[in-house]
Design a protein around this motif. Sequence first.
Motif, PDB file in Angstrom:
ATOM      1  N   GLY A 168       6.470 -20.729  54.883  1.00 52.55           N
ATOM      2  CA  GLY A 168       6.799 -22.120  55.205  1.00 52.55           C
ATOM      3  C   GLY A 168       7.495 -22.821  54.054  1.00 52.55           C
ATOM      4  N   TRP A 169       7.054 -22.605  52.844  1.00 50.65           N
ATOM      5  CA  TRP A 169       7.680 -23.213  51.663  1.00 50.65           C
ATOM      6  C   TRP A 169       9.134 -22.763  51.542  1.00 50.65           C
ATOM      7  CZ3 TRP A 169       6.651 -27.087  48.550  1.00 50.65           C
ATOM      8  CH2 TRP A 169       7.391 -27.203  47.362  1.00 50.65           C
ATOM      9  N   GLY A 170       9.382 -21.505  51.862  1.00 46.66           N
ATOM     10  CA  GLY A 170      10.754 -20.996  51.805  1.00 46.66           C
ATOM     11  C   GLY A 170      11.652 -21.720  52.804  1.00 46.66           C
ATOM     12  N   ARG A 171      11.118 -21.958  54.013  1.00 48.41           N
ATOM     13  CA  ARG A 171      11.912 -22.678  55.020  1.00 48.41           C
ATOM     14  C   ARG A 171      12.149 -24.134  54.582  1.00 48.41           C
ATOM     15  NH1 ARG A 171       7.997 -20.376  58.649  1.00 48.41           N
ATOM     16  NH2 ARG A 171       8.763 -18.445  59.610  1.00 48.41           N
ATOM     17  N   GLU A 182      18.946 -30.741  55.439  1.00 49.08           N
ATOM     18  CA  GLU A 182      18.767 -30.698  56.887  1.00 49.08           C
ATOM     19  C   GLU A 182      17.401 -31.276  57.261  1.00 49.08           C
ATOM     20  OE1 GLU A 182      19.170 -26.628  57.896  1.00 49.08           O
ATOM     21  OE2 GLU A 182      21.379 -26.622  57.786  1.00 49.08           O
ATOM     22  N   PRO A 183      17.297 -31.930  58.401  1.00 54.08           N
ATOM     23  CA  PRO A 183      15.989 -32.436  58.844  1.00 54.08           C
ATOM     24  C   PRO A 183      15.089 -31.295  59.316  1.00 54.08           C
ATOM     25  CG  PRO A 183      17.644 -32.853  60.511  1.00 54.08           C
ATOM     26  CD  PRO A 183      18.387 -32.289  59.338  1.00 54.08           C
ATOM     27  N   ILE A 184      13.791 -31.547  59.287  1.00 56.32           N
ATOM     28  CA  ILE A 184      12.819 -30.555  59.761  1.00 56.32           C
ATOM     29  C   ILE A 184      11.983 -31.207  60.854  1.00 56.32           C
ATOM     30  CG2 ILE A 184      12.714 -29.329  57.559  1.00 56.32           C
ATOM     31  CD1 ILE A 184      10.091 -30.852  57.008  1.00 56.32           C
ATOM     32  N   HIS A 186       4.327 -29.266  59.187  1.00 51.79           N
ATOM     33  CA  HIS A 186       5.593 -28.618  59.536  1.00 51.79           C
ATOM     34  C   HIS A 186       5.379 -27.721  60.755  1.00 51.79           C
ATOM     35  CE1 HIS A 186       9.141 -25.833  58.291  1.00 51.79           C
ATOM     36  NE2 HIS A 186       9.521 -26.761  59.144  1.00 51.79           N
ATOM     37  N   ILE A 187       6.167 -27.933  61.788  1.00 52.33           N
ATOM     38  CA  ILE A 187       5.962 -27.208  63.046  1.00 52.33           C
ATOM     39  C   ILE A 187       6.175 -25.710  62.876  1.00 52.33           C
ATOM     40  CG2 ILE A 187       6.794 -26.925  65.424  1.00 52.33           C
ATOM     41  CD1 ILE A 187       5.184 -29.492  64.894  1.00 52.33           C
ATOM     42  N   ASP A 188       7.211 -25.321  62.138  1.00 51.76           N
ATOM     43  CA  ASP A 188       7.551 -23.896  62.022  1.00 51.76           C
ATOM     44  C   ASP A 188       6.559 -23.113  61.192  1.00 51.76           C
ATOM     45  OD1 ASP A 188       9.752 -24.398  63.553  1.00 51.76           O
ATOM     46  OD2 ASP A 188      11.145 -24.572  61.866  1.00 51.76           O
ATOM     47  N   SER A 189       6.081 -23.712  60.088  1.00 55.38           N
ATOM     48  CA  SER A 189       5.237 -22.954  59.170  1.00 55.38           C
ATOM     49  C   SER A 189       3.809 -23.466  59.092  1.00 55.38           C
ATOM     50  CB  SER A 189       5.842 -22.991  57.766  1.00 55.38           C
ATOM     51  OG  SER A 189       5.874 -24.323  57.272  1.00 55.38           O
ATOM     52  N   GLY A 190       3.560 -24.667  59.574  1.00 53.14           N
ATOM     53  CA  GLY A 190       2.234 -25.244  59.461  1.00 53.14           C
ATOM     54  C   GLY A 190       1.953 -25.854  58.105  1.00 53.14           C
TER      55      GLY A 190
END
Length: 582
Positions: free
Chosen positions: A107-110, A119-121, A137-141
Amino acid sequence: MEYYKDISDPASKKFKELLNSQFTKNKNLEEGKIIDCVVSKVTDKVIYLNAPGLKQEPIIDISDLRSAGMLDKAVVGSTISVLLERIEHPKTGEIVVSASKAAKIKGWGRLLEAYEKNEPIMGKITGRVKGGCIVEHIDSGSLMFLPGSQISDSPLKDISHLMGEVQKFKLIKMDKTRGNACVSRKEVLSSSNKEAKLKLIDQFNIGDVIKGVKVKSTSSFGCFMSVNGELDVLCHLQEISYSRITHPDEFFSVGDTYDVLVISKDLTKLQIGVSLKQMQPDPFLEIDKYKVGSDYNVKIVKIMDFGAFAEIQPGLSALIHNSQLSFTKRNASAKKILKVGQEVIARISEIDKEKKRVALSIRDTKENPFVTFEKNHGVNSEITGEVVSKNQYALFLKTDAIDCEIFVHAVDLSWKSNAEEELEKYQIGDKLKIKIVEIQIDEQKIRGSARLLTPDPFGFLKGKKVNDIISTRVISVDPKSITVRPVDSELNFVIKKSQLAMKPEDQRSSRWTGNELVDVAIADFDFKNRKCVLSIKLLEEINHKFVMDKYGSSDSGKSLPFSKLDQVISKASEDKKKKKKE
């Protein structure tokens, strides 16, 4: 069992390499890397994983999956990404892996990639903390901090409708050392609003007329208007009307619609300035029909500390300064004399076409009382006035002849030297006859004097000079001086002890008892400043010099037998005293 300590020989090194190859046949498996494992067995507390190349099956605690939000992966055959922390634990020998740490690193990498690309997340607000909220964060939590000031572009009292909603956020700060991220929802809203607002502003150019703008709100500096409910424009206070306006509320009401002219455009600040008054012709263009020196009926529209603004015609204002309100009132103030809406007669005293300024005067419409007084009375005239005010150094009188005050200084009340005592004798309402000594029309000042109506006791000395001799009478005597009064005068003069005689032994005030006539000489004299010093010593010096100049020097008679008679008598007296002692 045989135990070897020395492993430096080639055979031992080869054995070590073979042993390591058995621990990890996959050379990509290194500590600190993320690997994919397959769930081989699930129990109530742990999960067994299988990864090619590892010497044994890694074990993960169920709580680790729960904290990473991956509990749904606890199914045999599913693939889980884990962080390979230790290939062999130094105490237990087990392989140490973590699913939560792997998820956090991914997640930190994203997040870092999105931050670098600006870019927005996607995320959702999961809870509140001091100073803001927590965003997941939806993608990584991964969890991120949302400051309270970055929640919205406008103040929000309640954010319950935002809780748990998936929405866009912008990363505004990342701490790689601590692994912390800070996001903003306000930046996303402002960015989208900015693009939309920029498109709206591009539609207008300076000089365009915007029709039907609606008054939205007012403030002390201007009025905000809405264009079709999409764009707000500002009409500054100075652009509302050619007339003087204190506050937009005097002119506007919320909901009113007007046609306005675009006069400024700022793409950086996304602002448009408009004018309502420029939609009408400038009333100053008609200034030529007004003449300096002519009187007009004007209406007071605004009152300030320094004066008042009056409207000559709608939209055309002029200033009436406080100094132009009255000839007779000292420190006249428009706040005390005039009222908004009042109509008065004023005279145009100045027109400045370059600066578009007009000056008015109320006092010039009336006859100057100082000019009238000078015509009817003038300097040296005598008049009786009433004391209307006083201060520590003067009286102010008013008379029926003039509607203004006449200034009488304390020193002009009496010929006596103590002006303060003389000033204390007068009270408000007392009558006083004076002589006019000065009229200054430009400065609006008239000065009078009461003492000039009585004979000047100092006048007997007029024409006198230093060393002149006058006759005086002794009035009083004290140990250090005597007081004398010149004949035919009311003034008393003090002669100090040092000025009573030439010889020190004769400088005794006890030589006089009072009422004796004595001639004195003028030692110092200034008629303008009323200064005179009298001296008996000076008179003796003058007489002594006259005798010496006429009859001889001071050494005459020293060769005669009696020239030292005083010395002989003194010596004889001393000898007589000595004989008595013997």
